[in-house]
Design a protein around this motif. Structure first.
Motif, PDB file in Angstrom:
ATOM      1  N   SER A   1       0.824  -1.207   0.000  1.00 33.96           N
ATOM      2  CA  SER A   1       0.000   0.000   0.000  1.00 33.96           C
ATOM      3  C   SER A   1       0.853   1.250   0.000  1.00 33.96           C
ATOM      4  CB  SER A   1      -0.932   0.002   1.220  1.00 33.96           C
ATOM      5  OG  SER A   1      -0.193   0.101   2.415  1.00 33.96           O
TER       6      SER A   1
ATOM      7  N   ASP B   1       2.497   1.241  -3.761  1.00 34.13           N
ATOM      8  CA  ASP B   1       1.572   1.211  -4.898  1.00 34.13           C
ATOM      9  C   ASP B   1       0.268   1.899  -4.515  1.00 34.13           C
ATOM     10  OD1 ASP B   1       0.445   0.679  -7.345  1.00 34.13           O
ATOM     11  OD2 ASP B   1      -0.140  -1.373  -6.837  1.00 34.13           O
TER      12      ASP B   1
ATOM     13  N   PHE C   1      -3.168   3.829  -4.559  1.00 35.89           N
ATOM     14  CA  PHE C   1      -4.254   3.958  -5.522  1.00 35.89           C
ATOM     15  C   PHE C   1      -4.769   5.388  -5.414  1.00 35.89           C
ATOM     16  CE2 PHE C   1      -8.546   2.044  -7.064  1.00 35.89           C
ATOM     17  CZ  PHE C   1      -8.210   2.381  -8.376  1.00 35.89           C
TER      18      PHE C   1
ATOM     19  N   TRP D   1      -8.300   6.167  -9.606  1.00 38.59           N
ATOM     20  CA  TRP D   1      -9.649   5.674  -9.316  1.00 38.59           C
ATOM     21  C   TRP D   1     -10.650   6.232 -10.323  1.00 38.59           C
ATOM     22  CZ3 TRP D   1     -14.375   7.862  -8.027  1.00 38.59           C
ATOM     23  CH2 TRP D   1     -15.338   7.003  -7.493  1.00 38.59           C
TER      24      TRP D   1
ATOM     25  N   ASN E   1     -10.290   4.475 -13.513  1.00 41.63           N
ATOM     26  CA  ASN E   1     -10.844   3.129 -13.387  1.00 41.63           C
ATOM     27  C   ASN E   1     -12.364   3.148 -13.531  1.00 41.63           C
ATOM     28  OD1 ASN E   1     -10.448   0.226 -12.640  1.00 41.63           O
ATOM     29  ND2 ASN E   1     -11.678   0.808 -10.874  1.00 41.63           N
TER      30      ASN E   1
ATOM     31  N   GLN F   1     -12.667   2.400   0.854  1.00 40.11           N
ATOM     32  CA  GLN F   1     -13.219   1.795  -0.358  1.00 40.11           C
ATOM     33  C   GLN F   1     -14.632   1.281  -0.094  1.00 40.11           C
ATOM     34  OE1 GLN F   1     -10.670  -1.141  -2.089  1.00 40.11           O
ATOM     35  NE2 GLN F   1     -11.817  -1.246  -3.986  1.00 40.11           N
TER      36      GLN F   1
END
Length: 342
Positions: free
Chosen positions: A14, A17, A19, A24, A27, A209
């Motif tokens: 985490s 990498d 996010f 997001w 994505n 999330q």
């Protein structure tokens, strides 16, 4: 590999990498084959505005009179403008205009809707409160930016009717809270995701999330200073909470802060109409609708002073129309709905 070693590997992953919000958004775009990337550009522009305001808020204490204190003017609501109100409003107007994706802007700070020049005009309308809770700036309480996004109507090139629409027509909504940390909570109609600004890399990183509200929460949030002016249903609900012995009152006085806690912990946030504010105090377009959309996408409910779904209620009083609102966990809101409909 042991459980402890596995946890360390996950923690390292985490950290190496992250996010990011930009990743997001991309994505989300890939989930829709018809997407052209315009909303992606717009959301990234809002992200830039949030970073700028976050920095201004954090520097406010040392910048002193340059950003603190009253600006010497009132907004369209008749409220004293703080200097940071003006700064935040200008920042968001500029980043949204320059994004090339907006046709109409509505801000709490200005009486009229802003129609974007043809050369910079796009397919979206953004309604926003640039700095909610600004009366708390000088005491360091969490404040924030609230925003909602509409797509212009088919055949329109940007006009007032594109924004005087109920919340169900919004395609995205969110808020950014500036406090001990800077959080950005966002929905594009497919659940709610939360991001925290990492000051070291200058990016919002996914930390929450698929946010989901519990069906019931023990926290209720309301300004008890107005209790003498409440309607019977609101007074009855609060009395029930107190008498249960299981509930706690938490009220910051900044909508973003109170809704953020409700979104993460559950419970209910209430801002009813009263004898002083018979139509309610919160603005539908850029306060009620965005927060209601987030709550519904997280599995909660949001209703008006009649116990009806607020997202379906049109802003018949114009771009600064107001409404009572009750939002939060499903069971909590359903109980106030029962009382309101009696």
């Amino acid at each position: 590999m042991s459980q402890q070693q596995g946890d360390k590997v996950g923690e390292t992953a985490s950290q190496t990498d992250p996010f990011t919000l930009s990743a997001w958004i991309l994505n989300q775009q890939h989930k829709n084959p018809q997407a052209r990337g315009n909303l992606t550009i717009l959301l990234n522009s809002i992200c830039v505005g949030c970073k700028f305001v976050s920095t201004a808020v954090r520097r406010a204490g040392v910048a002193g009179n340059d950003v603190l204190g009253k600006a010497g003017s009132e907004n369209v609501q008749g409220e004293d403008q703080k200097k940071l109100d003006v700064v935040a409003n200008d920042v968001f107007k500029n980043v949204l205009r320059k994004s090339g994706q907006c046709a109409v802007l509505v801000t709490e700070e200005e009486e009229d809707a802003i129609i974007i020049d043809q050369e910079h005009r796009g397919d979206y309308c953004v309604v926003f409160d640039p700095l909610d809770g600004s009366s708390n700036i000088e005491c360091g309480v969490s404040i924030g930016t609230i925003f909602g996004i509409y797509r212009v109507k088919s055949g329109s090139n940007g006009q007032l009717s594109d924004v005087t629409r109920p919340g169900v027509d919004m395609v995205a909504a969110g808020y950014c809270m500036y406090g001990s940390m800077t959080y950005l909570m966002l929905t594009t109609g497919d659940g709610v995701a939360g991001f925290t600004l990492d000051d070291f890399i200058g990016e919002f990183v996914l930390t929450h999330q698929n946010v989901k509200l519990p069906e019931y929460g023990s926290i209720y949030s309301i300004n008890e200073g107005n209790s003498a002016n409440w309607d019977v249903a609101t007074r009855s609900y609060v009395d029930e909470q107190k008498q249960s012995g299981k509930c706690s009152l938490r009220y910051v006085g900044s909508m973003v802060a109170d809704v953020h806690r409700t979104l993460l912990y559950g419970g209910i946030f209430m801002y009813p109409s009263d004898k002083k504010n018979t139509k309610g105090k919160l603005r539908m377009l850029y306060e009620c609708y965005p927060m209601a959309m987030l709550m519904e996408q997280a599995g909660g409910l949001a209703v008006d002073g009649e116990g009806k779904r607020i997202m379906e209620k049109p802003p018949t009083g114009g771009i600064h129309d107001r409404s009572p609102i009750y939002l939060g966990s499903k069971d909590n809101v359903e109980r106030i709905m029962e009382l309101l409909k009696r």
